[in-house]
Motif scaffolding. Structure first.
Motif, short mmCIF file in Angstrom:
data_model
loop_
_atom_site.label_atom_id
_atom_site.label_comp_id
_atom_site.label_asym_id
_atom_site.label_seq_id
_atom_site.Cartn_x
_atom_site.Cartn_y
_atom_site.Cartn_z
N ARG A 178 -7.96 4.35 -16.87
CA ARG A 178 -9.35 3.93 -16.66
C ARG A 178 -9.97 3.43 -17.96
N TYR A 179 -9.66 4.12 -19.04
CA TYR A 179 -10.18 3.72 -20.36
C TYR A 179 -9.71 2.32 -20.72
N TRP A 180 -8.42 2.03 -20.53
CA TRP A 180 -7.92 0.71 -20.90
C TRP A 180 -8.36 -0.38 -19.95
N ALA A 181 -8.57 -0.04 -18.69
CA ALA A 181 -9.14 -1.01 -17.76
C ALA A 181 -10.56 -1.37 -18.20
N LYS A 182 -11.30 -0.37 -18.67
CA LYS A 182 -12.66 -0.59 -19.16
C LYS A 182 -12.65 -1.48 -20.41
N LEU A 183 -11.79 -1.14 -21.37
CA LEU A 183 -11.70 -1.93 -22.60
C LEU A 183 -11.39 -3.39 -22.30
N ASN A 184 -10.41 -3.64 -21.47
CA ASN A 184 -10.04 -5.02 -21.16
C ASN A 184 -11.09 -5.72 -20.32
N GLY A 185 -11.84 -4.94 -19.53
CA GLY A 185 -12.97 -5.52 -18.80
C GLY A 185 -14.07 -5.97 -19.75
N ILE A 186 -14.36 -5.16 -20.76
CA ILE A 186 -15.35 -5.54 -21.78
C ILE A 186 -14.86 -6.78 -22.54
N ALA A 187 -13.57 -6.79 -22.88
CA ALA A 187 -13.00 -7.95 -23.58
C ALA A 187 -13.13 -9.21 -22.74
#
Length: 395
Positions: A123-132
């Motif tokens: 979930r954390y990495w999905a969030k990071l890449n969504g922000i990116a």
């Protein structure tokens, strides 16, 4: 960014033996070039190379002064002249961008794998890449093509781990971004940060300002971040990043705290303008207040223009935030009078992937990460504000 533009960028570096160590590996087409006035046509280049040289000229203009003459001279020998630069600023509240680890002394247990929100690695990495992805979608080149934003003011980011993952490991890892952030006394560990491209914004100085709670309030808030940087056109841009206290506990009860933050912002801008009356100042952040509220009005009353006051989305969003079916903007961008002539446009990025259907009130709303404590897989409950500034070359 299209494969055609990326190929042109690489071929330009190879063709003219341009040093690669100072050039980001991601193509940014936010500058426009033309043949040198003494030449009647582009000097021995294909149309693909011309696209790449637009990119290269942008980077040349952003190098430190001692390196600029050599690189700029090379560009002029190639027959190119920098005419204009589009400089893009984005403001985004990331809605609880926490990592998955507990920080000692911070109230962030809910954002761990065993916490109430079950904040997992995936979930954390999905969030990071969504922000990116959100940041990339806010860019604009001089010709309307793809380009990355030059600076991004971020709210609700937890720590250096999060910012390092965003800039060095996420989808932004080849963009060459650096960052400056606060380390506030906020109990949850929330901070603000400024993401910037060294090619187009070269920080000169930065500092943070701690906001003392008003009488009767003990909960500390986020620090104010100040960064001054040199632009490709040679000007200095002063940026202030803010995340004012929330309305939790009631708007009237928490209003004095937000007004206190506004007073601190005004003190900072006044100090800058005493040193440089024509200073170009930009304030960006989540103020947790609307344009007609006291804290926002007090900043305007001191000579700053709210450039985002009438900003709307191109897909119909009427604000950066939606509450009970009503659009409104808690996020704001302010500019000093000396910066206003350079502002080309200000709008809300409401790209389809940033919104979802509102099942309760109808229409669209920001696609957030959580609804209460239930994970719904979105990016943020706020939409980003985008402002494009245009600098023309002085002949």
């Amino acid at each position: 960014v299209s494969e055609l533009r990326f190929s042109a960028y690489l071929s330009t570096i190879k063709r003219y033996d341009l040093p690669r160590e100072r050039l980001p590996t991601f193509p940014l087409t936010n500058a426009i070039c033309s043949p040198h006035p003494c030449q009647k046509k582009w000097p021995n280049t294909s149309s693909h190379d011309r696209l790449g040289l637009e990119t290269t000229a942008c980077f040349l203009a952003g190098l430190p002064e001692k390196r600029l003459s050599l690189r700029k001279g090379k560009a002029e020998k190639m027959g190119y002249q920098l005419l204009a630069i589009i400089f893009t600023v984005v403001q985004l509240n990331c809605e609880n961008l926490f990592d998955t680890q507990h920080d000692t002394g911070k109230n962030d247990i809910e954002f761990t794998e065993t916490g109430i929100r079950h904040w997992t690695f995936n979930r954390y990495w999905a969030k990071l890449n969504g922000i990116a992805r959100t940041i990339v979608s806010c860019g604009k080149g001089i010709d309307g093509g793809a380009a990355l934003p030059d600076v991004v003011a971020l709210c609700e980011v937890e720590n250096d781990t999060v910012m390092t993952d965003l800039t060095k490991k996420s989808l932004l890892r080849t963009a060459g971004y650096n960052y400056v952030m606060t380390h506030s006394a906020d109990r949850r560990g929330m901070d603000v940060a400024l993401l910037y491209s060294p090619a187009t914004f070269a920080p000169i100085r930065d500092c943070t300002f701690r906001v003392p709670p008003p009488e009767g309030m003990r909960r500390p808030t986020r620090d104010i971040l100040y960064v001054a940087g040199r632009l490709p056109a040679g000007d200095t841009l002063h940026i202030i990043v803010v995340h004012a206290p929330s309305r939790m506990g009631g708007e009237p009860q928490t209003r004095p705290y937000r007004c206190k933050v506004a007073q601190c912002i005004v003190a900072v801008t006044d100090s800058i303008r005493r040193q440089s009356p024509e200073a170009k100042i930009l304030i960006a952040g989540d103020f947790n207040d609307y344009s007609n509220n006291e804290a926002v009005r007090s900043i305007v009353a001191k000579g700053m223009a709210e450039v985002s006051e009438h900003a709307t989305g191109k897909q119909g969003a009427g604000g950066t935030y939606r509450y009970q079916g009503q659009w409104g903007s808690l996020d704001h961008l302010f500019a000093s009078p000396s910066l206003l002539p350079f502002i080309q446009e200000c709008y809300i990025n409401d790209a389809p992937f940033l919104t979802e259907d509102d099942p309760t009130y109808g229409g669209r709303m920001p696609h957030r990460s959580f609804r209460g404590t239930r994970y719904v897989g979105g990016i943020s409950d706020h939409l980003p504000l985008v402002v494009h500034l245009r600098w023309e070359k002085n002949e």
